[in-house]
Design a protein around this motif. Structure first.
Motif, short mmCIF file in Angstrom:
data_model
loop_
_atom_site.label_atom_id
_atom_site.label_comp_id
_atom_site.label_asym_id
_atom_site.label_seq_id
_atom_site.Cartn_x
_atom_site.Cartn_y
_atom_site.Cartn_z
N MET A 1 46.74 52.98 41.56
CA MET A 1 45.40 52.38 41.55
C MET A 1 45.48 50.86 41.59
SD MET A 1 43.15 54.59 38.82
CE MET A 1 42.78 56.31 39.12
N GLU A 2 44.47 50.26 42.20
CA GLU A 2 44.45 48.81 42.32
C GLU A 2 43.98 48.18 41.01
OE1 GLU A 2 42.70 45.39 45.37
OE2 GLU A 2 42.22 47.52 45.64
N GLU A 3 44.70 47.18 40.56
CA GLU A 3 44.43 46.53 39.28
C GLU A 3 43.32 45.49 39.43
OE1 GLU A 3 47.73 45.46 36.06
OE2 GLU A 3 47.62 43.99 37.68
N THR A 4 42.35 45.52 38.53
CA THR A 4 41.29 44.51 38.52
C THR A 4 41.55 43.45 37.45
OG1 THR A 4 39.57 45.95 39.42
CG2 THR A 4 38.84 44.11 38.07
N ILE A 5 41.90 43.90 36.24
CA ILE A 5 42.18 42.97 35.15
C ILE A 5 43.56 43.27 34.59
CG2 ILE A 5 41.54 42.26 32.80
CD1 ILE A 5 38.64 42.78 33.52
N ARG A 6 44.35 42.23 34.45
CA ARG A 6 45.67 42.37 33.81
C ARG A 6 45.77 41.36 32.67
NH1 ARG A 6 51.09 40.46 35.11
NH2 ARG A 6 50.33 39.60 37.08
N ILE A 7 46.12 41.85 31.51
CA ILE A 7 46.23 41.03 30.29
C ILE A 7 47.65 41.12 29.79
CG2 ILE A 7 45.36 40.69 27.95
CD1 ILE A 7 42.83 42.28 28.87
N HIS A 8 48.28 39.97 29.51
CA HIS A 8 49.67 39.96 29.08
C HIS A 8 49.83 39.15 27.79
CE1 HIS A 8 54.01 40.11 29.31
NE2 HIS A 8 54.08 38.78 29.26
N GLN A 9 50.14 39.87 26.71
CA GLN A 9 50.46 39.27 25.40
C GLN A 9 49.42 38.23 24.98
OE1 GLN A 9 54.59 37.95 25.65
NE2 GLN A 9 55.30 40.01 25.12
N ARG A 31 40.57 48.97 39.21
CA ARG A 31 39.34 48.80 39.96
C ARG A 31 38.49 50.06 39.90
NH1 ARG A 31 38.23 44.97 43.29
NH2 ARG A 31 40.42 44.39 43.54
N ASN A 32 37.20 49.86 39.68
CA ASN A 32 36.20 50.92 39.67
C ASN A 32 36.27 51.84 38.44
OD1 ASN A 32 33.90 51.70 41.12
ND2 ASN A 32 34.93 53.53 41.89
N GLU A 62 48.35 35.35 28.79
CA GLU A 62 47.79 35.16 30.13
C GLU A 62 46.90 36.35 30.49
OE1 GLU A 62 48.32 32.50 31.97
OE2 GLU A 62 49.85 31.57 30.70
N TRP A 63 45.95 36.10 31.39
CA TRP A 63 45.19 37.20 31.97
C TRP A 63 44.70 36.82 33.36
CZ3 TRP A 63 39.91 36.93 33.15
CH2 TRP A 63 39.20 35.87 32.60
N TRP A 64 44.51 37.85 34.19
CA TRP A 64 44.11 37.66 35.58
C TRP A 64 42.98 38.62 35.92
CZ3 TRP A 64 48.88 38.01 33.55
CH2 TRP A 64 49.80 36.98 33.78
N LEU A 65 42.08 38.19 36.79
CA LEU A 65 41.03 39.05 37.33
C LEU A 65 41.13 39.01 38.84
CD1 LEU A 65 37.43 39.54 36.14
CD2 LEU A 65 37.83 39.04 38.55
N ASN A 66 41.34 40.18 39.43
CA ASN A 66 41.54 40.29 40.89
C ASN A 66 42.58 39.30 41.38
OD1 ASN A 66 39.69 42.41 41.24
ND2 ASN A 66 37.97 40.99 41.41
N GLY A 67 43.64 39.15 40.61
CA GLY A 67 44.75 38.28 40.98
C GLY A 67 44.54 36.81 40.68
N LEU A 68 43.36 36.45 40.16
CA LEU A 68 43.06 35.05 39.86
C LEU A 68 43.43 34.74 38.41
CD1 LEU A 68 39.52 34.83 41.51
CD2 LEU A 68 41.68 33.98 42.46
N SER A 69 44.22 33.70 38.21
CA SER A 69 44.63 33.29 36.87
C SER A 69 43.47 32.61 36.14
CB SER A 69 45.81 32.32 36.94
OG SER A 69 46.01 31.68 35.70
N PRO A 156 27.90 41.66 40.57
CA PRO A 156 29.27 41.29 40.17
C PRO A 156 30.29 42.38 40.47
CG PRO A 156 28.01 42.01 38.25
CD PRO A 156 27.03 41.94 39.41
N ASN A 157 31.53 41.96 40.64
CA ASN A 157 32.63 42.91 40.83
C ASN A 157 32.99 43.59 39.51
OD1 ASN A 157 33.05 42.39 43.60
ND2 ASN A 157 34.19 40.54 43.11
N VAL A 158 32.85 42.84 38.41
CA VAL A 158 33.18 43.34 37.08
C VAL A 158 32.00 43.07 36.16
CG1 VAL A 158 34.76 43.20 35.11
CG2 VAL A 158 35.63 42.89 37.44
N LEU A 159 31.58 44.10 35.42
CA LEU A 159 30.43 43.98 34.53
C LEU A 159 30.86 44.27 33.10
CD1 LEU A 159 27.34 43.66 34.16
CD2 LEU A 159 27.15 46.13 34.55
N PHE A 160 30.56 43.31 32.20
CA PHE A 160 30.87 43.47 30.78
C PHE A 160 29.60 43.88 30.04
CE2 PHE A 160 34.13 40.61 32.32
CZ PHE A 160 35.27 41.04 31.65
N LEU A 161 29.69 44.99 29.30
CA LEU A 161 28.55 45.51 28.57
C LEU A 161 28.87 45.56 27.08
CD1 LEU A 161 27.84 48.66 30.78
CD2 LEU A 161 26.57 46.51 30.85
#
Length: 250
Positions: A1-9, A31-32, A62-69, A156-161
């Motif tokens: 699956m394609e990663e949307t959010i990646r969180i590291h430590q 994603r999705n 660190e964290w990334w959203l759709n590959g963006l730092s 939005p691509n990502v929605l926080f509720l």
């Protein structure tokens, strides 16, 4: 699956606190997905969401959203996310239409496009006849529906509720959940936080339970239920993993 959010430590320590709100938390959200962040009061859910929405900075990690730092692309990230807070982020003396026009304009939408989206949105949540009424005259369920629209006008691509259905009537809840399912089917990744465990069990495709700033367990709702002997619901799993002790704090 394609990663949307990646969180590291990811860690967060508030000044004056004797403990970390988050401690070396790592997580991947695809994603999705409809991804649930659950946990007792003070577990770190709000801190994590606040960091991912760009409202506060982490102490480390660190964290990334759709590959963006988050360190290099804060503005681009904010353009891709929508936020629906638990508290109503609305101006009570303005009408529903005026509120939505104001919030939609913050995303740079053209006037014509924005008015079309507002008209369609109000119709979708059953509030077209109340477009010009002041928000202060609305019931809690009506305000909750406008609050949701304000967070998704820019698609939005990502929605926080955060507690999207708290304090609403059954009919409003049905409309809200139906709209969220539609958004997810259209490709929106949803990050959902709530104390309504039964709702989370049926709404989320995957869940992480957070306690004391760390992820205790992660997986699909039915997998988590099956992993605990005698459990028949996500609530059973939650109590088993986090205990029944009160989590009052000030």
């Amino acid at each position: 699956m394609e990663e949307t959010i990646r969180i590291h430590q990811l860690s967060k320590h508030y000044r004056g606190s004797d403990r970390y709100a988050l401690k070396d938390l790592s997580l991947s959200i695809n994603r999705n997905e409809v991804f649930g962040l659950l946990g007792p009061n003070g577990a770190g859910k709000t801190t994590l969401i606040s960091i991912l929405c760009g409202m506060i900075a982490p102490t480390s990690g660190e964290w990334w959203l759709n590959g963006l730092s988050h360190r290099k692309n804060r503005r681009k990230i904010q353009q891709q996310i929508g936020i629906v807070p638990q508290e109503y982020a609305l101006y009570p003396t303005l009408s529903a239409e005026e509120n939505l026009y104001y919030f939609g304009s913050l995303y740079g939408l053209s006037s014509l496009d924005l008015r079309q989206r507002i008209r369609e949105g109000l119709h979708r949540v059953g509030l077209a006849d109340f477009a010009h009424k002041p928000i202060k005259t609305f019931s809690g369920g009506m305000q909750r529906r406008v609050n949701l629209l304000a967070g998704i006008l820019h698609r939005p691509n990502v929605l926080f509720l955060d507690e999207p259905t708290v304090g609403v009537d059954v009919q409003s809840k049905e409309v809200i959940m139906a709209l969220l399912h539609e958004l997810n089917a259209q490709g929106t990744t949803i990050i959902y936080s709530s104390h309504h465990l039964n709702e989370a069990q049926h709404f989320c495709t995957r869940i992480a339970i957070i306690d004391d700033g760390r992820i205790v367990v992660e997986g699909k709702p039915q997998q988590l239920i099956a992993s605990v002997a005698g459990a028949t619901s996500l609530e059973n799993v939650f109590i088993h993993l986090t205990g029944s002790q009160l989590r009052d704090y000030a």
